[in-house]
Write a protein that holds these residues in place. Sequence first.
Motif, mmCIF file in Angstrom:
data_model
loop_
_atom_site.group_PDB
_atom_site.id
_atom_site.type_symbol
_atom_site.label_atom_id
_atom_site.label_comp_id
_atom_site.label_asym_id
_atom_site.label_seq_id
_atom_site.Cartn_x
_atom_site.Cartn_y
_atom_site.Cartn_z
ATOM 1 N N GLY A 230 0.802 -1.215 0.000
ATOM 2 C CA GLY A 230 0.000 0.000 0.000
ATOM 3 C C GLY A 230 0.835 1.264 0.000
ATOM 4 O O GLY A 230 0.476 2.256 -0.638
ATOM 5 N N SER A 231 1.976 1.252 0.699
ATOM 6 C CA SER A 231 2.805 2.462 0.807
ATOM 7 C C SER A 231 3.809 2.597 -0.329
ATOM 8 O O SER A 231 4.623 3.515 -0.318
ATOM 9 C CB SER A 231 3.551 2.463 2.150
ATOM 10 O OG SER A 231 4.480 1.398 2.213
ATOM 11 N N ALA B 43 -2.814 0.316 10.227
ATOM 12 C CA ALA B 43 -2.537 -0.349 8.954
ATOM 13 C C ALA B 43 -3.271 0.333 7.807
ATOM 14 O O ALA B 43 -2.750 0.432 6.688
ATOM 15 C CB ALA B 43 -2.933 -1.817 9.038
ATOM 16 N N LEU B 44 -4.493 0.855 8.096
ATOM 17 C CA LEU B 44 -5.286 1.477 7.041
ATOM 18 C C LEU B 44 -4.718 2.818 6.586
ATOM 19 O O LEU B 44 -5.135 3.339 5.546
ATOM 20 C CB LEU B 44 -6.727 1.670 7.513
ATOM 21 C CG LEU B 44 -7.555 0.388 7.690
ATOM 22 C CD1 LEU B 44 -8.921 0.718 8.269
ATOM 23 C CD2 LEU B 44 -7.693 -0.347 6.356
ATOM 24 N N THR B 45 -3.783 3.402 7.326
ATOM 25 C CA THR B 45 -3.155 4.645 6.853
ATOM 26 C C THR B 45 -2.335 4.395 5.587
ATOM 27 O O THR B 45 -1.945 5.344 4.901
ATOM 28 C CB THR B 45 -2.232 5.246 7.924
ATOM 29 O OG1 THR B 45 -1.165 4.333 8.219
ATOM 30 C CG2 THR B 45 -3.005 5.554 9.200
ATOM 31 N N LEU C 5 -10.564 6.490 9.911
ATOM 32 C CA LEU C 5 -9.347 7.183 10.350
ATOM 33 C C LEU C 5 -9.691 8.524 10.995
ATOM 34 O O LEU C 5 -9.063 8.923 11.991
ATOM 35 C CB LEU C 5 -8.400 7.395 9.160
ATOM 36 C CG LEU C 5 -7.880 6.138 8.459
ATOM 37 C CD1 LEU C 5 -6.858 6.505 7.387
ATOM 38 C CD2 LEU C 5 -7.263 5.174 9.458
ATOM 39 N N ALA C 6 -10.673 9.202 10.428
ATOM 40 C CA ALA C 6 -11.064 10.494 10.988
ATOM 41 C C ALA C 6 -11.592 10.349 12.417
ATOM 42 O O ALA C 6 -11.417 11.243 13.252
ATOM 43 C CB ALA C 6 -12.119 11.148 10.098
ATOM 44 N N PHE D 135 5.586 3.678 12.854
ATOM 45 C CA PHE D 135 4.622 3.882 13.937
ATOM 46 C C PHE D 135 4.463 5.364 14.248
ATOM 47 O O PHE D 135 3.353 5.838 14.537
ATOM 48 C CB PHE D 135 5.075 3.122 15.189
ATOM 49 C CG PHE D 135 4.551 1.712 15.260
ATOM 50 C CD1 PHE D 135 4.491 0.922 14.130
ATOM 51 C CD2 PHE D 135 4.110 1.181 16.463
ATOM 52 C CE1 PHE D 135 4.011 -0.375 14.192
ATOM 53 C CE2 PHE D 135 3.629 -0.119 16.540
ATOM 54 C CZ PHE D 135 3.577 -0.900 15.396
ATOM 55 N N ILE D 136 5.567 6.127 14.221
ATOM 56 C CA ILE D 136 5.467 7.566 14.455
ATOM 57 C C ILE D 136 4.555 8.201 13.408
ATOM 58 O O ILE D 136 3.665 9.002 13.732
ATOM 59 C CB ILE D 136 6.868 8.221 14.417
ATOM 60 C CG1 ILE D 136 7.681 7.813 15.645
ATOM 61 C CG2 ILE D 136 6.756 9.746 14.344
ATOM 62 C CD1 ILE D 136 9.141 8.235 15.585
ATOM 63 N N VAL D 137 4.781 7.861 12.158
ATOM 64 C CA VAL D 137 3.982 8.432 11.072
ATOM 65 C C VAL D 137 2.515 8.046 11.223
ATOM 66 O O VAL D 137 1.612 8.897 11.102
ATOM 67 C CB VAL D 137 4.534 7.959 9.707
ATOM 68 C CG1 VAL D 137 3.578 8.343 8.588
ATOM 69 C CG2 VAL D 137 5.904 8.554 9.458
ATOM 70 N N GLN D 138 2.244 6.783 11.507
ATOM 71 C CA GLN D 138 0.862 6.328 11.611
ATOM 72 C C GLN D 138 0.155 6.949 12.822
ATOM 73 O O GLN D 138 -1.031 7.323 12.745
ATOM 74 C CB GLN D 138 0.838 4.802 11.681
ATOM 75 C CG GLN D 138 1.279 4.143 10.375
ATOM 76 C CD GLN D 138 1.689 2.697 10.530
ATOM 77 O OE1 GLN D 138 1.386 2.064 11.545
ATOM 78 N NE2 GLN D 138 2.396 2.163 9.533
ATOM 79 N N PHE D 139 0.880 7.069 13.924
ATOM 80 C CA PHE D 139 0.308 7.701 15.121
ATOM 81 C C PHE D 139 -0.069 9.148 14.835
ATOM 82 O O PHE D 139 -1.191 9.586 15.140
ATOM 83 C CB PHE D 139 1.307 7.616 16.272
ATOM 84 C CG PHE D 139 0.911 8.440 17.468
ATOM 85 C CD1 PHE D 139 -0.108 8.019 18.317
ATOM 86 C CD2 PHE D 139 1.550 9.647 17.744
ATOM 87 C CE1 PHE D 139 -0.485 8.782 19.415
ATOM 88 C CE2 PHE D 139 1.178 10.410 18.842
ATOM 89 C CZ PHE D 139 0.160 9.981 19.683
#
Length: 938
Positions: A661-662, A756-758, A781-782, A821-825
């Motif tokens: 996905g990324s 994971a959905l990010t 996500l919102a 994890f930083i980015v997803q958080f």
Amino acid sequence: MSALAENFTPLPIAPDTAFAEKMADARAEAGVAPLPEPVAEALGTVAAVSPFLADLMLGDPAMLDAVLAASLNDSVAAAAVTGDDVAASLRRGKQRVALAVGLADLLGNATVKAVTNALSDFADAAIAASLNAAFAELCEKGQVSTDDPSQAGLFVLAMGKLGGRELNYSSDVDLVILFDPVRAQNVGLARDTAVRLVRRFVQLMQDRTADGYVFRVDLRLRPDPGATALAVSTPAAIKYYQSRARPWERQAMIKARAVAGDETAAAAYMDAVEPSIWRVGYDFAAIDETVALREQIAAVKGAGAITVPGHNVKVGRGGIREIEFFAQSLQRVAGGRDLALRGHATVPMLAALCERGWVSETDCAVLTDAYETLRKVEHRLQMVRDDHVHTMPDAAGVQRIAVMMRDEALTQTLEATLRAVHARFMALADGPMPENPMLRALQADRPELSTVLAEAFDERRDAWQAGCYSCLRTEQARTLLARLEPAIRTAIASSPDSAVALERFDAFLATVTRGVDFLARLDRHPDLVGVIVLIAASSPRLAEQLARRGRLLDVLIDPTFYGRAHDDAALEASLGAALEAAQDYEERLDALRVVGQEQMLLIEVRILTGSLLSAEAGVEITTLAERLAGCALSIARDAFAERHGHVEGGGVALLALGSFGSREMTPSSDLDIVFIYDAADESNGSDGAKSLTPGHYFARLAQRFIAALSAPTARGRLFEVDLRLRPTGRAGPLATHIRSFERYQAESAWVWEQMALTRARVVAGDEAVGARAMAAIDRSLAACQGSDALAGEVLAMRRKLDGLSRQDAKHAPGGLVDIEFIVQFLRLKSGLETRTTMTRKLLNELAAAGMLDDAARELLVDSHRLLRKLMLLFSAAGVPARPAEAPAALKPLLLRAADAPDMDFLEADLAERRTAVRALFEKIVGPLNPPDDGNPQG
């Protein structure tokens, strides 16, 4: 079109005065007007050099006038019209074509292509008319139930020059006549009847009458001509090509073209024998076979030294046959992979080979010009007396041909042409193929082995030459390896640890399965030896693949790929051509694997050679995976629908997650996918012969799709597919209904799933289903924005991963997982509205939104860039992502990627970066120690 006579230019010779007198008498006797003086003068120069054309002009003044008043193409069309007496009509038509072509060539400056096409077009028409007439006679006698050969199973293949529409002036026609027993039986055409039909057909074509003949017919190119009847059944011919055909017979089939009879039967036959003509991989043995065939011809027919008087311009040194064999040998090498190289005609194929890098522009131009010159000479030799000759006459006769060529220096022209052709033909036989510039860096230094290693190498070489491994049991394989010895020595000496490189290369040879094929590729492309040694020494996984599937090297050999950056259109074209050539489901899966494996090898070699280590590497791998997944879905849907039909309102979307996905895949990445479907509410089942309910239908389709990508076939597998990130994980169905997906994301998704959905995006399938899935993800996500539980859930998940003690560049504290994890958080916390999924791009967007300061962004972007480069190398090599444990041959590649002077510096730099990233993680998300009592859920 203009009349032929309008473009006449007299030959540089005095007109034949006796001919002029005879022409005046003949025209007076026939009651036709005298010819205009300029035309008569031009025709007189032709009569001075060609008794045959003089006789044609004198024998039928009315025909001459018709030829002079029409274009060449119109004369050919008129000649092909037959009356009740087909044999007589065709013979008179042949005279008309011979006159029109001769005058157009000698006086009208017609091109070689125009001349050969005119002759070939008339031959095609004559063959069809003769076959029709023979069938009509059989039908009148009640021996077949139709007079239409297009439905009777019997067909005619043109071979040789006629197959390529390159017929010469007084040529035979090489034909193969076959019949499909099943279709022939439908009209009562038995084998014996088919043979009688062929004999009658040959009589109509070649028996000499008062009107002459049409074409001499040669049927000796049929399968096993000494043991088969004149008409050969297609099953027998197919079996012959599959099991017994000699190399020259396969090469002859390059020019095979159906010209008359049952087109359906002909097409089925050509499809059946195609795999016997064109090999799947590059067939470099074809060059040696062609050279051997050339020498056999020379031994039988006497090629002789290069001279002009007495030289055979067809089979002599530097003659037409060498140009044809030059093109055909390279067609055989590459035509199995490139459909554009399967043409019949010589000059267009030289151009195609040049366009694709197999022939230099200079060689293409020289050989094309030589072909034009030699074919013109050949035609003029035959125009003199309508003799099927190819040998230059004595000096006096050469002067006649020089006049017809309008070249006073013909002897010098011809000698230079013959030498230029022969030099290039022999260079093809003796020299390597074009070099891949992408691999030149591996050959920059050419050190020598140390004394100790030289002795070790000599010991292994002696063992190789003794046939110690199965791939070296044949003399041909050992000869090829001996020729490669200097390149192997240099490559091993260039390795950072030559002793290990020698050991690994020896182990690699021990596992190679098709020694001659593999070594022949290296022999023609010695620049690949360096990359083979590099792969053997640094990448056990790639080495194992190449040992089992040496044909994968073809993608590095293909000149169209040399140094090429990613080209989406070229990838689409390659996949499209491969799938179009496949005949059934299994062949399509194999075709998908061949293209995928070759493209992945190309990417991995570029990674190992250092030419592709940026973020673009992940994008290229991901793009390849997207295209393959999309094709696999189409193949699976089509095959599934054949039995189960379609579901009303049915649609599918493939949702990519993880590195897929990324767009950050490595060569060893799996495909993380969620398989989502939709169906009409009122649909109770599919409309196929074996109906399935929607849920069962799409679950089975998902299984078929997974198998299309990951099931092992004769060509291996492509990607492992991981569906564990679907709603409810392993407990849920393989295929998720869009409404269930929407409900789950709105009501039940865990934080780790939202993380994971990010990275989610739709990569294939139906647009409407994909749009609904992405809208559901956006809402989910919102909903995380400002959540008090978010940080705790992320910390709990990270503690769980830390507990697995995987100390590598990805999972270790401060590694890639911490950055992700930083980015997803931050993405979830901020509610950032974006469809960006790439980590480094998201870091920049988060910084622009005020979620990261410049120092933090710079640390994370730089660390991510370095770790991704290292991960690409570790993945391509197929070894754990721990620098200290990397193979010796891989370490210099790691240092180059990291711009580090030595391994100690690299280890220290990584340790410092990991400490800083872990500290930043705890600053942004929260402290990991001491852990709280919570555990990640889901």
